[in-house]
Design a protein around this motif. Structure first.
Motif, PDB file in Angstrom:
ATOM      1  N   GLY A   1       0.689 -14.814 -13.372  1.00  0.00           N
ATOM      2  CA  GLY A   1       2.119 -15.146 -12.389  1.00  0.00           C
ATOM      3  C   GLY A   1       2.867 -16.519 -13.063  1.00  0.00           C
ATOM      4  O   GLY A   1       2.664 -17.026 -13.944  1.00  0.00           O
ATOM      5  N   ILE A   2       3.588 -16.975 -11.918  1.00  0.00           N
ATOM      6  CA  ILE A   2       4.711 -17.744 -12.405  1.00  0.00           C
ATOM      7  C   ILE A   2       4.498 -19.518 -11.784  1.00  0.00           C
ATOM      8  O   ILE A   2       3.503 -19.144 -11.416  1.00  0.00           O
ATOM      9  N   PRO A   3       4.870 -19.872 -12.839  1.00  0.00           N
ATOM     10  CA  PRO A   3       3.896 -21.808 -12.634  1.00  0.00           C
ATOM     11  C   PRO A   3       3.883 -21.909 -10.939  1.00  0.00           C
ATOM     12  O   PRO A   3       4.823 -21.460  -9.996  1.00  0.00           O
ATOM     13  N   ASN A   4       3.453 -22.662 -10.742  1.00  0.00           N
ATOM     14  CA  ASN A   4       2.683 -22.674  -9.355  1.00  0.00           C
ATOM     15  C   ASN A   4       2.040 -21.926  -8.137  1.00  0.00           C
ATOM     16  O   ASN A   4       1.673 -22.497  -7.402  1.00  0.00           O
ATOM     17  N   VAL A   5       1.707 -20.630  -8.412  1.00  0.00           N
ATOM     18  CA  VAL A   5       1.633 -20.070  -7.346  1.00  0.00           C
ATOM     19  C   VAL A   5       0.403 -19.699  -7.192  1.00  0.00           C
ATOM     20  O   VAL A   5      -0.349 -19.785  -5.984  1.00  0.00           O
ATOM     21  N   GLY A   6      -0.524 -20.504  -8.168  1.00  0.00           N
ATOM     22  CA  GLY A   6      -2.273 -21.031  -8.060  1.00  0.00           C
ATOM     23  C   GLY A   6      -2.761 -20.581  -8.835  1.00  0.00           C
ATOM     24  O   GLY A   6      -4.516 -20.205  -8.404  1.00  0.00           O
ATOM     25  N   LYS A   7      -2.381 -20.007  -9.842  1.00  0.00           N
ATOM     26  CA  LYS A   7      -3.399 -19.392 -10.724  1.00  0.00           C
ATOM     27  C   LYS A   7      -4.722 -20.290 -11.649  1.00  0.00           C
ATOM     28  O   LYS A   7      -5.635 -20.141 -11.547  1.00  0.00           O
ATOM     29  N   SER A   8      -3.978 -21.136 -11.622  1.00  0.00           N
ATOM     30  CA  SER A   8      -5.474 -22.125 -12.113  1.00  0.00           C
ATOM     31  C   SER A   8      -6.438 -22.671 -11.069  1.00  0.00           C
ATOM     32  O   SER A   8      -7.733 -22.378 -10.889  1.00  0.00           O
TER      33      SER A   8
ATOM     34  N   ALA B   1       0.612  -1.100  -0.144  1.00  0.00           N
ATOM     35  CA  ALA B   1       0.215   0.174   0.183  1.00  0.00           C
ATOM     36  C   ALA B   1       1.191   1.297  -0.187  1.00  0.00           C
ATOM     37  O   ALA B   1       1.195   2.382  -0.807  1.00  0.00           O
ATOM     38  N   ALA B   2       2.003   1.308   0.959  1.00  0.00           N
ATOM     39  CA  ALA B   2       2.990   2.513   0.985  1.00  0.00           C
ATOM     40  C   ALA B   2       3.219   2.631  -0.531  1.00  0.00           C
ATOM     41  O   ALA B   2       4.296   3.576  -0.201  1.00  0.00           O
ATOM     42  N   LYS B   3       3.452   0.962  -1.091  1.00  0.00           N
ATOM     43  CA  LYS B   3       4.111   1.877  -2.232  1.00  0.00           C
ATOM     44  C   LYS B   3       2.867   2.265  -3.602  1.00  0.00           C
ATOM     45  O   LYS B   3       2.678   2.211  -5.081  1.00  0.00           O
ATOM     46  N   GLY B   4       1.530   1.965  -3.143  1.00  0.00           N
ATOM     47  CA  GLY B   4       0.366   2.158  -3.960  1.00  0.00           C
ATOM     48  C   GLY B   4       0.218   1.003  -4.763  1.00  0.00           C
ATOM     49  O   GLY B   4      -0.672   1.402  -6.070  1.00  0.00           O
ATOM     50  N   LEU B   5       0.806  -0.148  -4.140  1.00  0.00           N
ATOM     51  CA  LEU B   5      -0.136  -1.117  -4.703  1.00  0.00           C
ATOM     52  C   LEU B   5      -0.837  -1.860  -4.040  1.00  0.00           C
ATOM     53  O   LEU B   5      -0.902  -2.344  -2.909  1.00  0.00           O
ATOM     54  N   ALA B   6      -2.477  -1.616  -4.326  1.00  0.00           N
ATOM     55  CA  ALA B   6      -3.511  -2.388  -3.600  1.00  0.00           C
ATOM     56  C   ALA B   6      -3.282  -3.930  -3.291  1.00  0.00           C
ATOM     57  O   ALA B   6      -2.431  -4.650  -4.256  1.00  0.00           O
ATOM     58  N   SER B   7      -3.318  -4.298  -2.145  1.00  0.00           N
ATOM     59  CA  SER B   7      -3.231  -5.950  -2.675  1.00  0.00           C
ATOM     60  C   SER B   7      -4.249  -6.657  -1.231  1.00  0.00           C
ATOM     61  O   SER B   7      -5.276  -6.260  -0.291  1.00  0.00           O
ATOM     62  N   VAL B   8      -4.408  -7.373  -1.590  1.00  0.00           N
ATOM     63  CA  VAL B   8      -5.372  -8.789  -0.990  1.00  0.00           C
ATOM     64  C   VAL B   8      -4.420 -10.740  -0.472  1.00  0.00           C
ATOM     65  O   VAL B   8      -3.828 -10.740  -1.587  1.00  0.00           O
ATOM     66  N   ALA B   9      -4.935 -10.833   0.465  1.00  0.00           N
ATOM     67  CA  ALA B   9      -4.388 -12.098   0.487  1.00  0.00           C
ATOM     68  C   ALA B   9      -5.661 -13.344   1.172  1.00  0.00           C
ATOM     69  O   ALA B   9      -6.987 -13.240   1.159  1.00  0.00           O
ATOM     70  N   VAL B  10      -5.135 -14.655   0.660  1.00  0.00           N
ATOM     71  CA  VAL B  10      -6.457 -14.979  -0.566  1.00  0.00           C
ATOM     72  C   VAL B  10      -5.866 -17.063   0.053  1.00  0.00           C
ATOM     73  O   VAL B  10      -4.538 -16.829  -0.101  1.00  0.00           O
ATOM     74  N   ASP B  11      -6.641 -17.861   0.030  1.00  0.00           N
ATOM     75  CA  ASP B  11      -6.512 -19.002   0.256  1.00  0.00           C
ATOM     76  C   ASP B  11      -7.579 -19.555  -1.093  1.00  0.00           C
ATOM     77  O   ASP B  11      -8.522 -19.398  -0.909  1.00  0.00           O
ATOM     78  N   ALA B  12      -6.589 -19.250  -2.241  1.00  0.00           N
ATOM     79  CA  ALA B  12      -7.330 -20.108  -3.371  1.00  0.00           C
ATOM     80  C   ALA B  12      -8.484 -21.626  -3.661  1.00  0.00           C
ATOM     81  O   ALA B  12      -9.183 -21.956  -4.175  1.00  0.00           O
ATOM     82  N   ASN B  13      -7.767 -22.284  -2.591  1.00  0.00           N
ATOM     83  CA  ASN B  13      -7.682 -24.201  -2.596  1.00  0.00           C
ATOM     84  C   ASN B  13      -9.505 -23.341  -1.770  1.00  0.00           C
ATOM     85  O   ASN B  13     -10.151 -24.816  -2.397  1.00  0.00           O
ATOM     86  N   THR B  14      -9.604 -22.825  -0.290  1.00  0.00           N
ATOM     87  CA  THR B  14     -11.316 -22.996  -0.054  1.00  0.00           C
ATOM     88  C   THR B  14     -11.740 -21.940  -0.466  1.00  0.00           C
ATOM     89  O   THR B  14     -12.612 -21.787  -0.502  1.00  0.00           O
ATOM     90  N   GLY B  15     -11.180 -20.840  -1.151  1.00  0.00           N
ATOM     91  CA  GLY B  15     -11.580 -19.254  -1.420  1.00  0.00           C
ATOM     92  C   GLY B  15     -11.735 -18.325  -0.601  1.00  0.00           C
ATOM     93  O   GLY B  15     -12.269 -17.493  -0.754  1.00  0.00           O
ATOM     94  N   THR B  16     -11.209 -19.256   0.738  1.00  0.00           N
ATOM     95  CA  THR B  16     -11.179 -17.768   1.867  1.00  0.00           C
ATOM     96  C   THR B  16     -11.035 -16.638   1.032  1.00  0.00           C
ATOM     97  O   THR B  16      -9.118 -16.134   0.653  1.00  0.00           O
ATOM     98  N   ARG B  17     -11.927 -15.489   1.338  1.00  0.00           N
ATOM     99  CA  ARG B  17     -11.237 -13.675   0.668  1.00  0.00           C
ATOM    100  C   ARG B  17     -11.348 -13.585  -0.354  1.00  0.00           C
ATOM    101  O   ARG B  17     -11.365 -12.636  -0.597  1.00  0.00           O
ATOM    102  N   ILE B  18     -12.070 -14.639  -1.486  1.00  0.00           N
ATOM    103  CA  ILE B  18     -11.843 -14.660  -2.764  1.00  0.00           C
ATOM    104  C   ILE B  18     -12.755 -13.554  -3.257  1.00  0.00           C
ATOM    105  O   ILE B  18     -12.213 -12.715  -4.241  1.00  0.00           O
ATOM    106  N   GLY B  19     -13.764 -13.267  -2.265  1.00  0.00           N
ATOM    107  CA  GLY B  19     -14.707 -11.905  -2.537  1.00  0.00           C
ATOM    108  C   GLY B  19     -13.766 -11.029  -2.740  1.00  0.00           C
ATOM    109  O   GLY B  19     -14.335  -9.789  -3.500  1.00  0.00           O
TER     110      GLY B  19
END
Ligand code: GDP
Length: 289
Positions: free
Chosen positions: A127-134, A76-94
């Motif tokens: 993103g790089i391979p295995n980061v969770g894109k699919s 945020a200090a660098k002007g980039l918005a970010s969120v943190a998620v668990d893509a497996n369960t869908g936690t916070r993907i909303g």
């Protein structure tokens, strides 16, 4: 998936993403919450240029929540918005669609002021391979999407996946190459499973894992493996190997003569680290910068 990243492949990957950028309003850059620095493509700023961007840290369920909060503040200090998620369960993907909407709010208001009715926000995951894109695409889609990956030069046949009422996602993510220039980056990518061990020696990867965990998460390491004596000096390789041997003995990784089978012990260490058995661990902190 194994990708050999030769210069030609990097050029091709870059070109494919640049073609897709023309179709979208916002890029969603995935980083591994455990290694937000090492999992970032070295040229991503250059490739995405001025495209609005949302950083999504995946695997937040495996990462240290205090560090994740620090990373969000750091971005945020660098002007980039970010969120943190668990893509497996869908936690916070909303949060992804709502943040994207927030980021594009002004542009969309300008369109409305001109009498245009803005269409759904179009997004591309990179993103790089295995980061969770699919995994993330499937979660956001709410179903299993056949993710084919790109064939050279082919960007036809892509599909938009509807995410809620106001966002659409390209079904083929942009695959970026990882950083290679720094050996420690390679070890961290291997520790977290982003690159396969075959590329690096399993004992070397485990050695670096034990070294880093002893420094940052000794209590977790000690508890998981029932070992008591931390390395006296993190810069003394013999001390790190001694800890690996202690773990091997605890887990019965012995060969004839009572010696410890370090390769077997290394496999156990890495498997359990990746599976989150040591608890929630982050290997890179904004405090280190
Ligand atoms: P891709 O190569 O970027 O498409 O990565 P994948 O979607 O295939 O994910 C790679 C591995 O990471 C798979 O084993 C996923 O189950 C796992 N994974 C992806 N996202 C998460 C997450 O948020 N949490 C956890 N624990 N695992 C994840």
């Amino acid at each position: 998936m194994t990708i050999q990243w030769f210069p030609g492949h990097m050029t091709k990957a870059r070109r494919q993403i640049e073609q897709k950028l023309k179709l979208i309003d916002i890029a969603i850059e995935l980083l591994d919450a455990r290694i937000p620095l090492s999992s970032r493509n070295p040229m991503v700023d250059d490739i995405l240029r001025n495209k609005p961007r949302l950083v999504v840290m995946t695997k937040a369920d495996l990462a240290d929540p205090r560090e994740t909060d620090k990373w969000i503040a750091h971005f945020a200090a660098k002007g980039l918005a970010s969120v943190a998620v668990d893509a497996n369960t869908g936690t916070r993907i909303g949060d992804i669609a709502s943040k994207a909407k927030e980021l594009l709010h002004e542009k969309r208001e300008r369109q409305r002021a001109k009498g245009m009715n803005p269409r759904a926000i179009r997004a591309l995951i990179v993103g790089i391979p295995n980061v969770g894109k699919s995994t993330l695409i499937n979660r956001l889609a709410g179903r299993n999407v056949a993710i084919t990956g790109d064939r050279p030069g082919v960007t036809k046949g892509q599909q938009w996946i509807r995410v809620g009422s106001e966002m659409e996602l390209l079904d083929t993510p942009g695959i970026l190459w990882p950083k290679f220039e720094d050996q420690l980056v390679g070890y961290r990518l291997a520790m977290t499973g982003a690159i396969k061990e075959q590329i690096l020696n399993v004992e070397d990867v485990a050695f670096h894992a034990i070294r880093e965990l002893s420094g940052r998460y000794w209590d977790a390491l000690s508890k998981r493996f029932g070992i008591e004596q931390p390395p006296a000096d993190l810069d003394d390789p013999q001390e790190i190997v001694r800890v690996m041997e202690d773990i091997g003995r605890k887990r019965g990784c012995l060969v004839s003569g009572g010696r410890v089978d370090l390769e077997k012990a290394s496999g156990i260490i890495l498997r359990e680290l990746r599976a989150g058995k040591l608890g929630r661990i982050t290997l890179e902190s904004p405090d280190d910068l």
